[in-house]
Design a protein around this motif. Structure first.
Motif, PDB file in Angstrom:
ATOM      1  N   ASN A   6     -28.865-113.050  -5.903  1.00 23.44           N
ATOM      2  CA  ASN A   6     -29.221-112.313  -4.764  1.00 23.44           C
ATOM      3  C   ASN A   6     -29.971-110.991  -4.859  1.00 23.44           C
ATOM      4  O   ASN A   6     -29.956-110.501  -6.033  1.00 23.44           O
ATOM      5  N   THR A   7     -31.071-110.663  -3.932  1.00 23.59           N
ATOM      6  CA  THR A   7     -31.689-109.754  -3.582  1.00 23.59           C
ATOM      7  C   THR A   7     -30.905-108.343  -2.772  1.00 23.59           C
ATOM      8  O   THR A   7     -31.413-107.425  -2.699  1.00 23.59           O
ATOM      9  N   LYS A   8     -29.876-109.021  -1.891  1.00 25.07           N
ATOM     10  CA  LYS A   8     -29.272-107.968  -1.163  1.00 25.07           C
ATOM     11  C   LYS A   8     -27.605-108.263  -1.435  1.00 25.07           C
ATOM     12  O   LYS A   8     -27.409-109.640  -0.810  1.00 25.07           O
ATOM     13  N   LEU A   9     -26.976-107.449  -1.543  1.00 27.19           N
ATOM     14  CA  LEU A   9     -25.501-107.769  -1.623  1.00 27.19           C
ATOM     15  C   LEU A   9     -24.838-107.197  -0.344  1.00 27.19           C
ATOM     16  O   LEU A   9     -24.968-106.191   0.071  1.00 27.19           O
ATOM     17  N   PHE A  10     -23.789-108.028   0.170  1.00 26.83           N
ATOM     18  CA  PHE A  10     -22.908-107.824   1.320  1.00 26.83           C
ATOM     19  C   PHE A  10     -21.461-107.101   1.148  1.00 26.83           C
ATOM     20  O   PHE A  10     -21.151-106.274   1.624  1.00 26.83           O
ATOM     21  N   LEU A  11     -21.024-108.065   0.180  1.00 23.62           N
ATOM     22  CA  LEU A  11     -19.678-107.676  -0.313  1.00 23.62           C
ATOM     23  C   LEU A  11     -19.626-107.752  -2.002  1.00 23.62           C
ATOM     24  O   LEU A  11     -20.340-108.749  -2.338  1.00 23.62           O
ATOM     25  N   GLU A  12     -18.664-107.193  -2.656  1.00 24.49           N
ATOM     26  CA  GLU A  12     -18.495-107.234  -3.918  1.00 24.49           C
ATOM     27  C   GLU A  12     -16.885-106.717  -4.248  1.00 24.49           C
ATOM     28  O   GLU A  12     -16.652-106.156  -3.480  1.00 24.49           O
ATOM     29  N   GLY A  13     -16.429-107.541  -5.326  1.00 22.19           N
ATOM     30  CA  GLY A  13     -15.158-106.908  -5.736  1.00 22.19           C
ATOM     31  C   GLY A  13     -14.546-107.510  -7.007  1.00 22.19           C
ATOM     32  O   GLY A  13     -15.470-108.350  -7.672  1.00 22.19           O
ATOM     33  N   ASN A  14     -13.519-107.272  -7.286  1.00 22.04           N
ATOM     34  CA  ASN A  14     -12.686-107.744  -8.516  1.00 22.04           C
ATOM     35  C   ASN A  14     -12.241-109.302  -8.175  1.00 22.04           C
ATOM     36  O   ASN A  14     -11.833-109.306  -7.182  1.00 22.04           O
ATOM     37  N   ALA A  15     -12.304-109.991  -8.921  1.00 20.53           N
ATOM     38  CA  ALA A  15     -11.932-111.621  -9.095  1.00 20.53           C
ATOM     39  C   ALA A  15     -11.468-112.072 -10.064  1.00 20.53           C
ATOM     40  O   ALA A  15     -11.867-111.746 -11.133  1.00 20.53           O
ATOM     41  N   ASN A  16     -10.521-113.337 -10.109  1.00 20.13           N
ATOM     42  CA  ASN A  16     -10.220-114.152 -11.268  1.00 20.13           C
ATOM     43  C   ASN A  16     -10.914-115.556 -10.801  1.00 20.13           C
ATOM     44  O   ASN A  16     -10.517-115.934  -9.615  1.00 20.13           O
ATOM     45  N   ALA A  17     -11.701-115.894 -11.585  1.00 18.70           N
ATOM     46  CA  ALA A  17     -12.149-117.440 -11.499  1.00 18.70           C
ATOM     47  C   ALA A  17     -11.152-118.238 -12.245  1.00 18.70           C
ATOM     48  O   ALA A  17     -10.972-118.334 -13.180  1.00 18.70           O
ATOM     49  N   MET A  18     -10.535-119.178 -11.027  1.00 12.91           N
ATOM     50  CA  MET A  18      -9.651-120.176 -11.736  1.00 12.91           C
ATOM     51  C   MET A  18     -10.439-121.553 -12.019  1.00 12.91           C
ATOM     52  O   MET A  18     -10.618-122.350 -11.298  1.00 12.91           O
ATOM     53  N   MET A  19     -11.088-121.580 -13.376  1.00 15.50           N
ATOM     54  CA  MET A  19     -11.793-122.652 -13.887  1.00 15.50           C
ATOM     55  C   MET A  19     -10.811-123.962 -14.092  1.00 15.50           C
ATOM     56  O   MET A  19     -11.179-125.021 -13.717  1.00 15.50           O
ATOM     57  N   SER A  20      -9.612-123.659 -14.498  1.00 13.65           N
ATOM     58  CA  SER A  20      -8.573-124.733 -14.697  1.00 13.65           C
ATOM     59  C   SER A  20      -6.994-123.695 -14.757  1.00 13.65           C
ATOM     60  O   SER A  20      -7.322-122.539 -14.941  1.00 13.65           O
ATOM     61  N   PRO A  21      -5.999-124.538 -14.858  1.00 17.54           N
ATOM     62  CA  PRO A  21      -4.818-123.452 -14.568  1.00 17.54           C
ATOM     63  C   PRO A  21      -4.787-122.894 -16.181  1.00 17.54           C
ATOM     64  O   PRO A  21      -4.015-121.718 -16.248  1.00 17.54           O
ATOM     65  N   VAL A  22      -5.411-123.188 -17.216  1.00 19.89           N
ATOM     66  CA  VAL A  22      -5.208-122.674 -18.411  1.00 19.89           C
ATOM     67  C   VAL A  22      -6.515-121.648 -18.626  1.00 19.89           C
ATOM     68  O   VAL A  22      -6.568-121.026 -19.695  1.00 19.89           O
ATOM     69  N   ASN A  23      -7.674-121.875 -17.981  1.00 23.11           N
ATOM     70  CA  ASN A  23      -8.775-121.054 -18.114  1.00 23.11           C
ATOM     71  C   ASN A  23      -9.199-120.187 -17.018  1.00 23.11           C
ATOM     72  O   ASN A  23      -9.770-120.503 -15.914  1.00 23.11           O
ATOM     73  N   ILE A  24      -8.618-119.079 -17.013  1.00 20.87           N
ATOM     74  CA  ILE A  24      -8.799-118.113 -16.039  1.00 20.87           C
ATOM     75  C   ILE A  24      -9.689-116.881 -16.466  1.00 20.87           C
ATOM     76  O   ILE A  24      -9.597-116.269 -17.400  1.00 20.87           O
TER      77      ILE A  24
END
Length: 90
Positions: A6-24
């Protein structure tokens, strides 16, 4: 180091990526003019998804005020679940 999508951001924040049930992965999510980016806190790792590759984004809302996360469906790719999202405007 990976070049930002991105060149311009609208929103940002903390998050957890759930790649699989055991890979967070814990990290930061960025919504900008070119797409969605996720950068993991520990151990590196990143996800960059241009808006042209996203079919839908849905939001899980409970009790009309609490949202648990976002789900994005991409062309010919599995669902990406980003949970525990706390966003702030840029």
């Amino acid at each position: 180091m990976v070049q930002a999508l991105n060149t311009k951001l609208f929103l940002e924040g903390n998050a957890n990526a759930m790649m699989s049930p055991v890979n967070i992965k814990q990290g930061r999510i960025f919504y900008g003019d070119q797409g969605i980016e996720f950068r993991a806190n520990a151990g590196g790792g990143y996800i960059q998804i241009p808006w042209t590759n996203i079919e839908t984004i849905s939001m899980e809302i409970f009790l009309k005020f609490y949202f648990r996360g976002f789900l994005s469906r991409r062309h010919k790719v599995k669902l990406l679940n980003l949970s525990g999202v706390k966003l702030s405007k840029r």
